[in-house]
Write a protein that holds these residues in place. Structure first.
Motif, PDB file in Angstrom:
ATOM      1  N   LEU A 257     -34.889  31.902 -36.105  1.00  0.00           N
ATOM      2  CA  LEU A 257     -33.642  32.461 -35.579  1.00  0.00           C
ATOM      3  C   LEU A 257     -32.809  33.087 -36.697  1.00  0.00           C
ATOM      4  O   LEU A 257     -32.226  34.162 -36.525  1.00  0.00           O
ATOM      5  N   GLN A 258     -32.759  32.412 -37.835  1.00  0.00           N
ATOM      6  CA  GLN A 258     -32.011  32.952 -38.973  1.00  0.00           C
ATOM      7  C   GLN A 258     -32.633  34.255 -39.467  1.00  0.00           C
ATOM      8  O   GLN A 258     -31.917  35.197 -39.827  1.00  0.00           O
ATOM      9  N   LYS A 259     -33.957  34.305 -39.460  1.00  0.00           N
ATOM     10  CA  LYS A 259     -34.650  35.513 -39.908  1.00  0.00           C
ATOM     11  C   LYS A 259     -34.400  36.675 -38.955  1.00  0.00           C
ATOM     12  O   LYS A 259     -34.178  37.819 -39.385  1.00  0.00           O
ATOM     13  N   ILE A 260     -34.419  36.392 -37.649  1.00  0.00           N
ATOM     14  CA  ILE A 260     -34.160  37.442 -36.658  1.00  0.00           C
ATOM     15  C   ILE A 260     -32.726  37.947 -36.779  1.00  0.00           C
ATOM     16  O   ILE A 260     -32.467  39.155 -36.746  1.00  0.00           O
ATOM     17  N   ALA A 261     -31.786  37.011 -36.923  1.00  0.00           N
ATOM     18  CA  ALA A 261     -30.380  37.397 -37.054  1.00  0.00           C
ATOM     19  C   ALA A 261     -30.154  38.245 -38.299  1.00  0.00           C
ATOM     20  O   ALA A 261     -29.370  39.204 -38.285  1.00  0.00           O
ATOM     21  N   GLU A 262     -30.845  37.909 -39.383  1.00  0.00           N
ATOM     22  CA  GLU A 262     -30.707  38.673 -40.622  1.00  0.00           C
ATOM     23  C   GLU A 262     -31.297  40.073 -40.482  1.00  0.00           C
ATOM     24  O   GLU A 262     -30.725  41.054 -40.978  1.00  0.00           O
TER      25      GLU A 262
END
Length: 343
Positions: A257-262
Motif C-alpha cells: 500500500l505504501q509503495k502504491i501510494a508513493e
C-alpha cells in the motif's frame, strides 16, 4: 568547623583516581574513587566504561567524546581499552553459552522433547547487501523468545588486511604472522547469502552443541533459507517443516500500500494528486488494512476458501457506498451495514 588541609591526586588511570587528603597535622587519608577488580589491577569504573561503550556501540572514540562533553576525565587509552576487552571476552563468552543452553532447555521443556520450533533471522553491519560482516541467530518460539545460537560471518579479516603493509617489505614476518593468527574470514560469497549460509550452519550444529534438532522453522518471508534447509538437510532423520510468520507476512500488505501510494503521489485522481489525505488512504488506514489482513489469515487458517473471502471482504467493505454496497462477504461482527439490516 573548617578543615585545614590539602587535597591532591596521587594517581589517575582513566576515570579512576586516587585522592589524598593531608591534614595540617600531616595525617593523610587516601580515598580511591573506584574499587579494584579481583585478580587484576584493573579498576571497576574503567571496566564498566568499556562495557558501556561497547553495549552503546560507540567504541573508544565515542567514549572519549562523551567524557569530554560531560567534562569528566578522559577514559583509559586505546591500548588499555582493547586490552580490557580481551580481558572481558572469556567472561562474556562463558555467560553467552550458559544463557543459550538454558534457553534451549526451556524450549525443550515447553515442547516436551528434543525436537523444537525455532525462528531465524540475520542482520548486517550496514544496509544494501554490501556489508563485509553479518550476524545470524536462531530463537526459541514463544511470547518471550530467547536466542539459542548465533554466528558471526565475515568476508574480511582486519589482521590479514593489516599484514598487507609488510607483505613485500618483510615477507618473513608477514608469513609468520599470517600463519599464526586466527583468520576472521568464515564466509565466501555474497553478503545477501550470509543469512542462508549462517542459519544452515546453526541448524547443522544444534545436535552437537545441545543434543536438539530444530524440527520446525518459522520463516520471515525469506524465499531462500527454507529451500536451503530442504535441499541440504542438516539432519538425516528429521524433515524440517516451515511455519509462516503471519506478522511478517501481513507487513507485506502495508508495504504494498505504501509503495502504491508513493507511485501515485503525482497522479491526478478525482481532482487531487495521489491517493493519500483526508477521506482517502491515510497512514492509519494502511495500518488498519495490515491488521485486518492478518486477522483474515489467522481466523481462517484451516480453510483456504474462507480465507480468500475474508481477505477480499476487506476491499469490498472499504470500497462500498450507500448506492453500491458490496457487503456480501462481510461479517455482522464488524460490518455496520449488515448490523443495520438485522435491526
Amino acid at each position: 568547623l573548617i578543615w585545614n588541609g590539602d587535597m591532591s591526586v596521587a594517581k589517575r588511570e582513566g576515570l579512576y583516581c586516587s585522592l589524598v587528603f593531608t591534614c595540617c597535622c600531616s595525617h593523610e587519608i587516601k580515598i580511591n574513587t573506584s574499587k579494584q577488580c579481583l585478580n587484576t589491577s584493573k579498576r571497576d569504573i574503567n571496566v564498566r566504561s568499556v562495557i558501556g561503550a561497547n553495549f552503546a556501540g560507540i567504541g573508544h572514540q565515542g567514549l572519549v567524546k562523551l567524557c569530554a562533553i560531560l567534562n569528566v576525565p578522559l577514559p583509559i587509552d586505546d591500548d588499555h581499552f582493547f586490552d580490557t576487552l580481551d580481558y572481558l571476552l572469556p567472561t562474556f563468552e562463558s555467560y553467552k553459552l550458559r544463557s543459550m543452553k538454558n534457553a534451549v532447555e526451556e524450549a525443550c521443556k515447553k515442547s516436551n522433547g528434543r525436537k523444537i520450533t525455532v525462528s531465524g533471522d540475520g542482520t548486517w553491519q550496514k544496509r544494501g547487501f554490501s556489508s563485509l560482516h553479518g550476524v545470524v541467530e536462531v530463537l526459541s518460539n514463544g511470547p518471550t523468545a530467547k536466542v539459542l545460537d548465533l554466528e558471526r560471518l565475515s568476508k574480511k579479516c582486519s589482521i590479514c588486511t593489516g599484514l598487507l603493509s609488510i607483505k613485500y617489505s618483510d615477507p618473513k614476518q608477514y608469513s609468520e604472522s599470517k600463519n599464526k593468527h586466527q583468520c576472521e574470514i568464515n564466509h565466501v560469497g555474497s553478503s545477501a547469502s550470509m543469512k542462508v549460509a549462517g542459519i544452515h550452519r546453526l541448524f547443522a550444529r544444534s545436535k552437537m552443541l545441545y543434543n536438539v534438532k530444530y524440527a520446525h522453522y518459522i520463516g520471515d518471508g525469506d524465499a531462500k533459507v527454507f529451500p536451503k534447509l530442504i535441499s541440504d538437510p542438516p539432519y538425516e532423520d528429521v524433515s524440517i517443516t516451515k511455519i509462516e510468520d503471519v506478522n511478517h507476512f501481513s507487513k507485506k500488505m502495508l508495504h504494498r500500500l505504501q509503495k502504491i501510494a508513493e507511485s501515485l503521489k503525482k497522479t491526478n485522481i478525482d481532482g487531487k494528486l495521489g491517493i493519500r489525505g483526508s477521506g482517502r488512504m491515510t497512514k492509519k488506514m494502511m495500518i488498519n488494512f495490515k491488521h485486518y489482513y492478518r486477522l483474515a489469515i489467522v481466523r481462517n487458517k484451516t480453510n483456504l476458501d474462507d480465507m480468500v473471502r475474508a481477505v477480499w471482504a476487506i476491499w469490498k467493505h472499504k470500497s462500498s457506498s450507500n448506492s453500491e454496497p458490496h457487503h456480501e462477504w462481510c461479517s455482522p461482527s464488524y460490518c455496520g451495514y449488515l448490523q443495520a439490516l438485522e435491526k
